[in-house]
Write a protein that holds these residues in place. Sequence first.
Motif, PDB file in Angstrom:
ATOM      1  N   TYR A 115      60.337  43.760  17.293  1.00 60.04           N
ATOM      2  CA  TYR A 115      61.019  42.470  17.290  1.00 60.04           C
ATOM      3  C   TYR A 115      62.532  42.626  17.194  1.00 60.04           C
ATOM      4  N   ARG A 116      63.001  43.697  16.522  1.00 59.40           N
ATOM      5  CA  ARG A 116      64.442  43.900  16.385  1.00 59.40           C
ATOM      6  C   ARG A 116      65.093  44.202  17.725  1.00 59.40           C
ATOM      7  N   MET A 117      64.438  45.008  18.548  1.00 61.23           N
ATOM      8  CA  MET A 117      64.972  45.330  19.873  1.00 61.23           C
ATOM      9  C   MET A 117      64.960  44.092  20.772  1.00 61.23           C
ATOM     10  N   ARG A 118      63.879  43.341  20.716  1.00 61.80           N
ATOM     11  CA  ARG A 118      63.772  42.130  21.537  1.00 61.80           C
ATOM     12  C   ARG A 118      64.811  41.090  21.113  1.00 61.80           C
ATOM     13  N   MET A 119      65.048  40.962  19.810  1.00 61.95           N
ATOM     14  CA  MET A 119      66.063  40.030  19.315  1.00 61.95           C
ATOM     15  C   MET A 119      67.457  40.478  19.745  1.00 61.95           C
ATOM     16  N   PHE A 120      67.717  41.780  19.668  1.00 59.31           N
ATOM     17  CA  PHE A 120      69.017  42.303  20.106  1.00 59.31           C
ATOM     18  C   PHE A 120      69.245  41.995  21.584  1.00 59.31           C
ATOM     19  N   TYR A 121      68.242  42.228  22.413  1.00 58.36           N
ATOM     20  CA  TYR A 121      68.374  41.941  23.851  1.00 58.36           C
ATOM     21  C   TYR A 121      68.620  40.460  24.093  1.00 58.36           C
ATOM     22  N   PHE A 122      67.932  39.591  23.361  1.00 59.61           N
ATOM     23  CA  PHE A 122      68.118  38.161  23.553  1.00 59.61           C
ATOM     24  C   PHE A 122      69.519  37.722  23.122  1.00 59.61           C
ATOM     25  N   ILE A 123      70.004  38.238  22.000  1.00 60.04           N
ATOM     26  CA  ILE A 123      71.350  37.886  21.543  1.00 60.04           C
ATOM     27  C   ILE A 123      72.403  38.401  22.519  1.00 60.04           C
ATOM     28  N   ALA A 124      72.239  39.628  23.017  1.00 63.52           N
ATOM     29  CA  ALA A 124      73.181  40.167  24.001  1.00 63.52           C
ATOM     30  C   ALA A 124      73.166  39.328  25.279  1.00 63.52           C
ATOM     31  N   ALA A 125      71.981  38.915  25.729  1.00 62.11           N
ATOM     32  CA  ALA A 125      71.879  38.087  26.935  1.00 62.11           C
ATOM     33  C   ALA A 125      72.537  36.729  26.717  1.00 62.11           C
ATOM     34  N   THR A 126      72.366  36.148  25.538  1.00 66.09           N
ATOM     35  CA  THR A 126      72.985  34.862  25.235  1.00 66.09           C
ATOM     36  C   THR A 126      74.503  34.974  25.201  1.00 66.09           C
ATOM     37  N   LEU A 127      75.008  36.054  24.626  1.00 65.74           N
ATOM     38  CA  LEU A 127      76.459  36.278  24.620  1.00 65.74           C
ATOM     39  C   LEU A 127      77.001  36.450  26.037  1.00 65.74           C
ATOM     40  N   MET A 128      76.284  37.192  26.870  1.00 65.65           N
ATOM     41  CA  MET A 128      76.723  37.359  28.258  1.00 65.65           C
ATOM     42  C   MET A 128      76.703  36.030  28.999  1.00 65.65           C
ATOM     43  N   TYR A 129      75.687  35.204  28.752  1.00 63.11           N
ATOM     44  CA  TYR A 129      75.617  33.881  29.379  1.00 63.11           C
ATOM     45  C   TYR A 129      76.824  33.037  28.967  1.00 63.11           C
ATOM     46  N   ASN A 130      77.153  33.052  27.675  1.00 55.10           N
ATOM     47  CA  ASN A 130      78.298  32.279  27.194  1.00 55.10           C
ATOM     48  C   ASN A 130      79.609  32.792  27.783  1.00 55.10           C
ATOM     49  N   LEU A 131      79.751  34.104  27.923  1.00 54.66           N
ATOM     50  CA  LEU A 131      80.940  34.666  28.563  1.00 54.66           C
ATOM     51  C   LEU A 131      81.035  34.245  30.025  1.00 54.66           C
ATOM     52  N   TRP A 132      79.903  34.206  30.709  1.00 54.65           N
ATOM     53  CA  TRP A 132      79.869  33.775  32.108  1.00 54.65           C
ATOM     54  C   TRP A 132      80.323  32.326  32.223  1.00 54.65           C
ATOM     55  N   ARG A 133      79.796  31.466  31.346  1.00 59.69           N
ATOM     56  CA  ARG A 133      80.191  30.054  31.371  1.00 59.69           C
ATOM     57  C   ARG A 133      81.685  29.894  31.065  1.00 59.69           C
ATOM     58  N   LEU A 134      82.190  30.645  30.080  1.00 60.73           N
ATOM     59  CA  LEU A 134      83.602  30.582  29.730  1.00 60.73           C
ATOM     60  C   LEU A 134      84.472  31.070  30.881  1.00 60.73           C
ATOM     61  N   THR A 135      84.067  32.161  31.533  1.00 62.77           N
ATOM     62  CA  THR A 135      84.811  32.683  32.675  1.00 62.77           C
ATOM     63  C   THR A 135      84.902  31.652  33.786  1.00 62.77           C
ATOM     64  N   ASN A 136      83.802  30.997  34.093  1.00 64.78           N
ATOM     65  CA  ASN A 136      83.817  29.977  35.142  1.00 64.78           C
ATOM     66  C   ASN A 136      84.680  28.784  34.747  1.00 64.78           C
ATOM     67  N   LEU A 137      84.663  28.422  33.491  1.00 60.51           N
ATOM     68  CA  LEU A 137      85.497  27.318  33.024  1.00 60.51           C
ATOM     69  C   LEU A 137      86.978  27.657  33.165  1.00 60.51           C
ATOM     70  N   VAL A 138      87.352  28.862  32.763  1.00 58.99           N
ATOM     71  CA  VAL A 138      88.747  29.289  32.864  1.00 58.99           C
ATOM     72  C   VAL A 138      89.169  29.381  34.330  1.00 58.99           C
ATOM     73  N   LEU A 139      88.313  29.919  35.185  1.00 56.49           N
ATOM     74  CA  LEU A 139      88.649  30.013  36.607  1.00 56.49           C
ATOM     75  C   LEU A 139      88.838  28.636  37.229  1.00 56.49           C
ATOM     76  N   ARG A 140      88.032  27.689  36.852  1.00 58.90           N
ATOM     77  CA  ARG A 140      88.189  26.322  37.386  1.00 58.90           C
ATOM     78  C   ARG A 140      89.529  25.725  36.977  1.00 58.90           C
ATOM     79  N   ASP A 141      89.990  26.028  35.776  1.00 55.68           N
ATOM     80  CA  ASP A 141      91.275  25.502  35.323  1.00 55.68           C
ATOM     81  C   ASP A 141      92.454  26.212  35.993  1.00 55.68           C
ATOM     82  N   LEU A 142      92.295  27.508  36.301  1.00 54.72           N
ATOM     83  CA  LEU A 142      93.388  28.272  36.905  1.00 54.72           C
ATOM     84  C   LEU A 142      93.556  28.007  38.391  1.00 54.72           C
ATOM     85  N   VAL A 143      92.470  27.734  39.086  1.00 53.15           N
ATOM     86  CA  VAL A 143      92.514  27.548  40.533  1.00 53.15           C
ATOM     87  C   VAL A 143      92.726  26.067  40.831  1.00 53.15           C
TER      88      VAL A 143
END
Length: 80
Positions: free
Chosen positions: A22-50
């Motif tokens: 369960y610890r490995m599966r939780m780590f993978y899920f948290i890492a995936a959630t962080l990457m998803y949030n970074l992706w959303r933030l990147t797209n938000l910043v790009l929309r404001d810059l362009v």
Amino acid sequence: MIENEYKSIKADFLPVTCSKDYRMRMFYFIAATLMYNLWRLTNLVLRDLVDADLGESPPITAGEFVELMAVFVEPQKEYG
């Protein structure tokens, strides 16, 4: 909307594992959630810059973002 976000995390960012620890599966899920949030933030910043109209679709797709992250996270080979 929450179901769509979870589906995107599962399809695009969550690595496939056969581990039953369960610890490995939780780590993978948290890492995936962080990457998803970074992706959303990147797209938000790009929309404001362009100034151009980008429509409703994100400027960087989830697959492109994962590939970019892999380039920066992959350990560099030492020469010499």
